[in-house]
Scaffold this motif. Structure first.
Motif, PDB file in Angstrom:
ATOM      1  N   GLY A   1       0.809  -1.216   0.000  1.00  0.00           N
ATOM      2  CA  GLY A   1       0.000   0.000   0.000  1.00  0.00           C
ATOM      3  C   GLY A   1       0.839   1.261   0.000  1.00  0.00           C
ATOM      4  N   ALA A   2       1.944   1.262   0.757  1.00  0.00           N
ATOM      5  CA  ALA A   2       2.819   2.433   0.759  1.00  0.00           C
ATOM      6  C   ALA A   2       3.416   2.677  -0.622  1.00  0.00           C
ATOM      7  CB  ALA A   2       3.925   2.260   1.790  1.00  0.00           C
ATOM      8  N   THR A   3       3.699   1.605  -1.351  1.00  0.00           N
ATOM      9  CA  THR A   3       4.209   1.772  -2.714  1.00  0.00           C
ATOM     10  C   THR A   3       3.163   2.410  -3.615  1.00  0.00           C
ATOM     11  OG1 THR A   3       5.623  -0.163  -2.426  1.00  0.00           O
ATOM     12  CG2 THR A   3       5.203   0.555  -4.672  1.00  0.00           C
ATOM     13  N   VAL A   4       1.905   1.990  -3.461  1.00  0.00           N
ATOM     14  CA  VAL A   4       0.830   2.591  -4.257  1.00  0.00           C
ATOM     15  C   VAL A   4       0.693   4.080  -3.933  1.00  0.00           C
ATOM     16  CG1 VAL A   4      -1.632   2.550  -4.747  1.00  0.00           C
ATOM     17  CG2 VAL A   4      -0.395   0.413  -4.482  1.00  0.00           C
ATOM     18  N   LEU A   5       0.677   4.416  -2.639  1.00  0.00           N
ATOM     19  CA  LEU A   5       0.560   5.816  -2.252  1.00  0.00           C
ATOM     20  C   LEU A   5       1.759   6.629  -2.734  1.00  0.00           C
ATOM     21  CD1 LEU A   5      -0.785   5.494   1.392  1.00  0.00           C
ATOM     22  CD2 LEU A   5      -2.048   6.231  -0.622  1.00  0.00           C
ATOM     23  N   GLY A   6       2.944   6.049  -2.626  1.00  0.00           N
ATOM     24  CA  GLY A   6       4.123   6.749  -3.124  1.00  0.00           C
ATOM     25  C   GLY A   6       4.078   6.970  -4.623  1.00  0.00           C
ATOM     26  N   ALA A   7       3.578   5.963  -5.368  1.00  0.00           N
ATOM     27  CA  ALA A   7       3.456   6.115  -6.815  1.00  0.00           C
ATOM     28  C   ALA A   7       2.448   7.199  -7.172  1.00  0.00           C
ATOM     29  CB  ALA A   7       3.046   4.782  -7.439  1.00  0.00           C
ATOM     30  N   VAL A   8       1.370   7.309  -6.383  1.00  0.00           N
ATOM     31  CA  VAL A   8       0.396   8.378  -6.626  1.00  0.00           C
ATOM     32  C   VAL A   8       1.038   9.741  -6.414  1.00  0.00           C
ATOM     33  CG1 VAL A   8      -1.741   9.415  -5.783  1.00  0.00           C
ATOM     34  CG2 VAL A   8      -1.606   6.941  -6.109  1.00  0.00           C
ATOM     35  N   ASP A   9       1.778   9.896  -5.322  1.00  0.00           N
ATOM     36  CA  ASP A   9       2.442  11.183  -5.065  1.00  0.00           C
ATOM     37  C   ASP A   9       3.479  11.502  -6.141  1.00  0.00           C
ATOM     38  OD1 ASP A   9       0.955  11.459  -2.783  1.00  0.00           O
ATOM     39  OD2 ASP A   9       2.492  10.627  -1.462  1.00  0.00           O
ATOM     40  N   THR A  10       4.268  10.497  -6.531  1.00  0.00           N
ATOM     41  CA  THR A  10       5.282  10.719  -7.559  1.00  0.00           C
ATOM     42  C   THR A  10       4.635  11.053  -8.899  1.00  0.00           C
ATOM     43  OG1 THR A  10       6.781   9.184  -6.442  1.00  0.00           O
ATOM     44  CG2 THR A  10       7.247   9.698  -8.737  1.00  0.00           C
ATOM     45  N   GLY A  11       3.586  10.304  -9.244  1.00  0.00           N
ATOM     46  CA  GLY A  11       2.893  10.578 -10.500  1.00  0.00           C
ATOM     47  C   GLY A  11       2.246  11.946 -10.518  1.00  0.00           C
ATOM     48  N   ARG A  12       1.722  12.371  -9.369  1.00  0.00           N
ATOM     49  CA  ARG A  12       1.100  13.694  -9.298  1.00  0.00           C
ATOM     50  C   ARG A  12       2.141  14.795  -9.487  1.00  0.00           C
ATOM     51  NH1 ARG A  12      -1.300  13.229  -4.395  1.00  0.00           N
ATOM     52  NH2 ARG A  12      -3.161  12.310  -5.324  1.00  0.00           N
ATOM     53  N   THR A  13       3.299  14.633  -8.854  1.00  0.00           N
ATOM     54  CA  THR A  13       4.367  15.623  -9.021  1.00  0.00           C
ATOM     55  C   THR A  13       4.855  15.664 -10.461  1.00  0.00           C
ATOM     56  OG1 THR A  13       5.041  15.275  -6.727  1.00  0.00           O
ATOM     57  CG2 THR A  13       6.627  16.328  -8.189  1.00  0.00           C
ATOM     58  N   ARG A  14       5.023  14.489 -11.047  1.00  0.00           N
ATOM     59  CA  ARG A  14       5.471  14.415 -12.436  1.00  0.00           C
ATOM     60  C   ARG A  14       4.458  15.053 -13.378  1.00  0.00           C
ATOM     61  NH1 ARG A  14       9.293  14.273 -16.320  1.00  0.00           N
ATOM     62  NH2 ARG A  14       8.707  12.939 -18.071  1.00  0.00           N
ATOM     63  N   ALA A  15       3.175  14.749 -13.189  1.00  0.00           N
ATOM     64  CA  ALA A  15       2.137  15.327 -14.040  1.00  0.00           C
ATOM     65  C   ALA A  15       2.081  16.845 -13.883  1.00  0.00           C
ATOM     66  CB  ALA A  15       0.789  14.703 -13.708  1.00  0.00           C
ATOM     67  N   ALA A  16       2.266  17.332 -12.657  1.00  0.00           N
ATOM     68  CA  ALA A  16       2.236  18.776 -12.435  1.00  0.00           C
ATOM     69  C   ALA A  16       3.397  19.459 -13.150  1.00  0.00           C
ATOM     70  CB  ALA A  16       2.286  19.068 -10.937  1.00  0.00           C
ATOM     71  N   ARG A  17       4.581  18.883 -13.090  1.00  0.00           N
ATOM     72  CA  ARG A  17       5.738  19.489 -13.757  1.00  0.00           C
ATOM     73  C   ARG A  17       5.555  19.494 -15.272  1.00  0.00           C
ATOM     74  NH1 ARG A  17      11.376  17.670 -12.519  1.00  0.00           N
ATOM     75  NH2 ARG A  17      11.841  19.869 -12.860  1.00  0.00           N
ATOM     76  N   LEU A  18       5.009  18.411 -15.810  1.00  0.00           N
ATOM     77  CA  LEU A  18       4.775  18.372 -17.251  1.00  0.00           C
ATOM     78  C   LEU A  18       3.711  19.386 -17.654  1.00  0.00           C
ATOM     79  CD1 LEU A  18       4.827  14.529 -17.982  1.00  0.00           C
ATOM     80  CD2 LEU A  18       6.637  16.195 -18.391  1.00  0.00           C
ATOM     81  N   SER A  19       2.704  19.557 -16.806  1.00  0.00           N
ATOM     82  CA  SER A  19       1.654  20.522 -17.114  1.00  0.00           C
ATOM     83  C   SER A  19       2.182  21.948 -17.106  1.00  0.00           C
ATOM     84  CB  SER A  19       0.516  20.378 -16.099  1.00  0.00           C
ATOM     85  OG  SER A  19      -0.444  21.390 -16.259  1.00  0.00           O
ATOM     86  N   VAL A  20       3.085  22.245 -16.160  1.00  0.00           N
ATOM     87  CA  VAL A  20       3.634  23.598 -16.065  1.00  0.00           C
ATOM     88  C   VAL A  20       4.716  23.828 -17.108  1.00  0.00           C
ATOM     89  CG1 VAL A  20       4.930  25.140 -14.527  1.00  0.00           C
ATOM     90  CG2 VAL A  20       3.034  23.790 -13.628  1.00  0.00           C
ATOM     91  N   GLY A  21       5.432  22.764 -17.491  1.00  0.00           N
ATOM     92  CA  GLY A  21       6.576  22.924 -18.378  1.00  0.00           C
ATOM     93  C   GLY A  21       7.864  23.106 -17.617  1.00  0.00           C
TER      94      GLY A  21
END
Length: 940
Positions: free
Chosen positions: A556-576
């Motif tokens: 479960g911690a891996t899933v939560l960590g992947a969500v946080d990492t994916g959210r940060t990655r998506a935010a950076r790609l969205s901002v450029g």
């Protein structure tokens, strides 16, 4: 015997063999003989039943809260049903139709307590031609006419009078809000003139008879109305839009005929029915969706059109689509919400089995003695059930009632069923264990164990293969039971494997310890190889409980960590990058701003960029539109490398500083390179009509300035490109990486850019920015990856699922610790006797503690390491089935990456918890018991 008078003496109440030898009440006597054991049984039943009843309630509350917050964030307009019809009738008919519309609600959905909002509004707005009105960019303000029922409950009259019926040929009386009057510069008593739409159109007029104060600007009452409470700053259409004010004049219900004449085209009656979000339930979402769909386009809509005698009645709502989105979100969050409680349930079952096994071992001699003295099996089992009923059932009832009271929710069936199941399991565990004591030993126990383990292995393989084939959270099916059970089955398989390997591993360590001086290590490892207290069978259950807890927590911690990492990655790609500033058309990111922004704290790399979509590549196949980027190669390459999107070597864009016939090196997308051919030169036509000769210097798959999956783009170096086309040096975008403070960046934008823009002055003082110092002029945008990440993470459903998971992990850890402590307590008498004898032979207290740790910690370490490995294996096997896009809040690649740190962190945490419990038990109980044993001797 007779009395002295010769009469018979009365028989004593206690006389006679039956009265003298009446057996004592079994249950009462047994419980009074072992009060501590009875109390511990009741506490264990209370805790497990409470958890069983609480987690279904928590799941229900999480789902309901997530649904309501999701809908509430969409706003009142999206969560309402809007009915419109051609303008007709008077205010009385509007009231009657509103009653008919609301009469069909209350089943699948209900209207919010505030009631419907309805009235009449004119069609298109009319321009106000009065001189002296506010015109931000020399465009006339526009105004609608609006009648809305219940107005006087939401405003107070500040000046003048309420509007009334208009004179036949006079202007229509209206009231306006104070905010509108101050913004557009309208005064009480003004006659507002309008422009004629055609030569034959007689321009209507309006007389301002009242100024009102709005009670609450954020009241949903004003939602989806044409700006009656405040003036709205709108923009004309076109390449260079201009700003103008829009508002609405409020009329009386007797002036509905004049609403039509204000602008005939599009005038309509409207009824907005806000749905009561707080009454919606996640488990009835499908039923609610069908009810709203019928209200909008189904049988109910047809019945309402007939009842209101309005054939043109049109119903519309965004709720069906929002319900589908909410369902998809629930299905995506359901696995994460269920994995934690499922792991807790598995650990709880193991603990209950362990408690029954230890109680059965402790009372084995007593039960065999009862059988030897003629006690029947059924009689003994019934008495054991009686003991359990007295200790377990009251605790279970109190725990269930407490869970229902502390966690209110409309649904109680699942909680009661789960609590009843756990209570029944707790009640029957000891009698079933006792029944095994009387069973005749049968040959082939090893073969049956092997067959059972192979069956578990086959079931695990099947579950993993099916999850990988079907994926996670199949649409319309909620949480996939296989996904929920697959980590537990993997943990169970790993536990069975470790149960066979642990004696071998400890045996190897024992042989190593035998060659070293000192007997503590050898003796402790020898006892660990036999099982705690010499009971190898009972030692498997604590190992399994620990392994289940570690596996569930790590996965479960891996899933939560992947969500946080994916959210940060998506935010950076969205901002450029980590920060971006976009300016309006015609405005340039000045070099002064770029230099000042680069000096902000936390900025690592930055670059002003010119980007545009109105660029065409000229070739043999005609003109192809592309997305063009012009930037400094070194700075832009650093941003691309940091972002992990379109990284390139800045040396590839060197050169090209010659004349117009010298091609400028360019990086192009792979799709564009296929069209242009390798090493081809081509001309770019710029938005102003100029052309630049370029040559392909390389290909990249993406670029920071372009969001999404754009396939046709070109990146050019700023130096030679600007030398050939100076207009490309007017950057319209600024990108940066690093820990950029959004507030400081916004302040800099207002200071360095907004002050240089003539259009910023009127926009900055608009009504839309009232009271907010951080609002930027129209057309400007400042974004940071931290801010976008926070917006994506602001989801109650995700937050609740995470809290529920961590609560389950904590509960599983406590139960795993309890399993170890139960085993230690059961083995305490034998261990105490051993330590007491060793103390007489010179064993020091520290060596006694070391002996306890050497005996108990190998099992903990094996379970922790094995659980961590199983968690990583579960991620590797089940990860490809995960799609975390909905949990992240943005589209990301499918799959769950393997991450060691979350698993290691959970493994170390649970190991530390159990180790601390073992040390505490040894320190607190060990010394006192050893001292007692030394004084009294072995009394077993």
């Amino acid at each position: 015997m007779t009395s002295p008078a010769g009469t018979a003496a009365p028989r004593s109440a206690d006389a006679g063999p039956e009265a003298a030898h009446r057996p004592a009440a079994w249950v009462r006597t047994r419980l009074l003989a072992t009060p501590v054991a009875a109390l511990l049984t009741a506490v264990l039943a209370f805790g497990t039943v409470f958890l069983a009843a609480a987690f279904p309630r928590l799941l229900d509350r999480t789902a309901d809260q997530g649904l309501r917050e999701f809908l509430r964030d969409r706003g009142p307009a999206a969560t309402s049903v809007l009915a419109t019809a051609e303008l007709g009738g008077d205010a009385k008919r509007l009231d009657d139709d509103a009653a008919l519309l609301t009469a069909r609600t209350g089943g699948a959905f209900a209207v919010a307590p505030g009631g419907p909002v309805y009235g009449s509004r004119s069609g298109k707005s009319r321009s106000l031609t009065n001189p002296g009105l506010a015109r931000p960019e020399k465009v006339d303000p526009v105004m609608d006419l609006l009648y809305v029922q219940g107005l006087r409950d939401h405003v107070t009259l500040a000046e003048g009078s309420w509007p009334d019926a208009p004179a036949p040929d006079g202007p229509v009386p209206i009231a306006i809000s104070r905010d509108v009057a101050e913004t557009v510069r309208i005064h009480l008593g003004d006659i507002l003139e309008t422009a004629s739409a055609t030569r034959d159109d007689e321009a209507p007029r309006a007389l301002v008879v009242g100024i009102v104060d709005v009670t609450d600007q954020g009241d949903p009452y004003w939602t989806d109305l044409p700006c009656p409470n405040r003036a709205c700053l709108n923009y004309t259409t076109g390449k260079e839009p201009s700003a103008y004010w829009r508002t609405a004049g409020l009329v009386d219900g007797s002036a509905l005929a004049r609403v039509r004449t204000w602008q005939t085209a599009g005038a309509q009656d409207f009824w907005r029915l806000p749905v009561d979000i707080d009454a919606l339930r996640a488990d009835r979402l499908a039923e609610t969706e069908r009810g709203v769909a019928s209200y909008v386009t189904g049988h109910t809509a047809n019945a309402l059109a007939n009842a209101t005698r309005r054939p043109g009645l049109h119903m519309n709502s965004a709720l069906p689509g929002l319900f589908r989105q909410a369902t998809a979100r629930q299905e995506a969050a359901a696995p994460l919400s269920a994995i934690g409680p499922a792991g807790l349930a598995g650990v709880g079952v193991v603990v209950l089995c362990l408690a029954a096994a230890l109680a059965g071992d402790r009372r084995a001699a007593e039960l065999r003695l009862l059988q030897a003295r003629g006690g029947s099996r059924s009689g003994v089992l019934l008495r054991l059930l009686g003991e359990g009923a007295v200790t377990v059932l009251p605790a279970a009832v109190v725990a269930t009632a407490l869970a229902l009271w502390l966690l209110p929710t409309p649904r109680w069936g699942g909680a009661v069923l789960a609590a009843s199941t756990v209570a029944l399991f707790t009640l029957l565990a000891l009698p079933l264990r006792a029944a095994r004591l009387w069973a005749r030993p049968r040959p082939g126990v090893g073969r049956r164990r092997l067959v059972g383990e192979l069956a578990v292995l086959v079931l695990t393989v099947t579950a993993v293969a099916e999850v990988r084939r079907r994926g996670v959270a199949t649409a319309g099916e909620g949480a996939d039971p296989l996904l929920v059970l697959a980590p537990l089955l993997l943990a169970l398989t790993g536990g069975l494997l470790l149960a066979r390997l642990q004696p071998l591993l400890v045996g190897v360590l024992t042989r190593v310890a035998a060659r070293r001086p000192g007997a503590v290590g050898f003796l402790g490892l020898t006892r660990a190889a036999r099982g705690t207290g010499g009971r190898a069978g009972s030692s498997v259950l604590p190992l399994l409980a620990l392994l289940l807890a570690v596996t569930t927590a790590g996965f479960g911690a891996t899933v939560l960590g992947a969500v946080d990492t994916g959210r940060t990655r998506a935010a950076r790609l969205s901002v450029g990058g980590d920060a971006s500033v976009i300016v309006p058309v015609g405005v340039t990111v000045s070099s002064a701003f770029a230099d000042a922004a680069a000096e902000l704290p936390g900025v690592r790399a930055s670059a002003p960029v010119w980007a545009d979509t109105e660029v065409f590549v000229l070739g043999g196949n005609g003109a192809t539109r592309v997305f063009a980027v012009v930037a400094d190669p070194a700075a832009y390459a650093e941003i691309s490398r940091s972002l992990g999107r379109g990284a390139f070597d800045p040396a590839a864009l060197s050169g090209g500083a010659g004349g117009p016939d010298t091609p400028v090196p360019a990086l192009v997308s792979a799709e564009l390179a296929k069209q242009l051919g390798p090493g081809a030169t081509h001309r770019l036509r710029l938005p102003n009509g100029g052309e630049v000769l370029t040559a392909t210097a390389g290909t990249i798959d993406a670029t920071p300035a372009l969001q999404g999956d754009g396939r046709l783009f070109v990146v050019l170096p700023a130096g030679p490109t600007v030398a050939l086309a100076p207009e490309l040096g007017r950057a319209n975008l600024w990108l940066a990486t690093g820990s950029v403070d959004e507030g400081a960046l916004r302040s800099l934008v207002r200071e360095r850019i907004a002050s240089d823009t003539e259009r910023a002055a009127p926009a900055a003082g608009s009504a839309g920015s009232a009271g907010r110092g951080d609002v930027l002029p129209a057309g400007y945008s400042v974004r940071t990856s931290a801010g976008v990440t926070a917006d994506l993470a602001d989801d109650p459903l995700q937050e609740s699922a995470a809290r529920l998971f961590w609560a389950a992990v904590l509960g599983a850890g406590v139960l795993a610790l309890l399993a170890v402590l139960l085993t230690l307590v059961r083995a305490a008498p034998e261990r105490t006797a051993l330590l007491a004898r060793l103390r007489t032979m010179g064993l020091r207290p520290r060596q006694g503690l070391a002996l306890i740790l050497v005996e108990t910690l190998p099992q903990t370490l094996v379970a922790a390491v094995g659980g961590g490995l199983v968690a990583l294996g579960a991620v590797a096997l089940l990860g490809p089935a995960f799609d975390l896009s909905i949990l992240v809040g943005a589209e990301i690649a499918r799959g769950l990456p393997i991450a060691v740190p979350p698993v290691v962190l959970q493994t170390l945490g649970l190991t530390a918890l159990v180790t601390a419990g073992v040390v505490a038990e040894a320190l607190i109980a060990g010394r006192r018991q050893i001292a007692t044993e030394l004084r009294a001797g072995d009394q077993r």
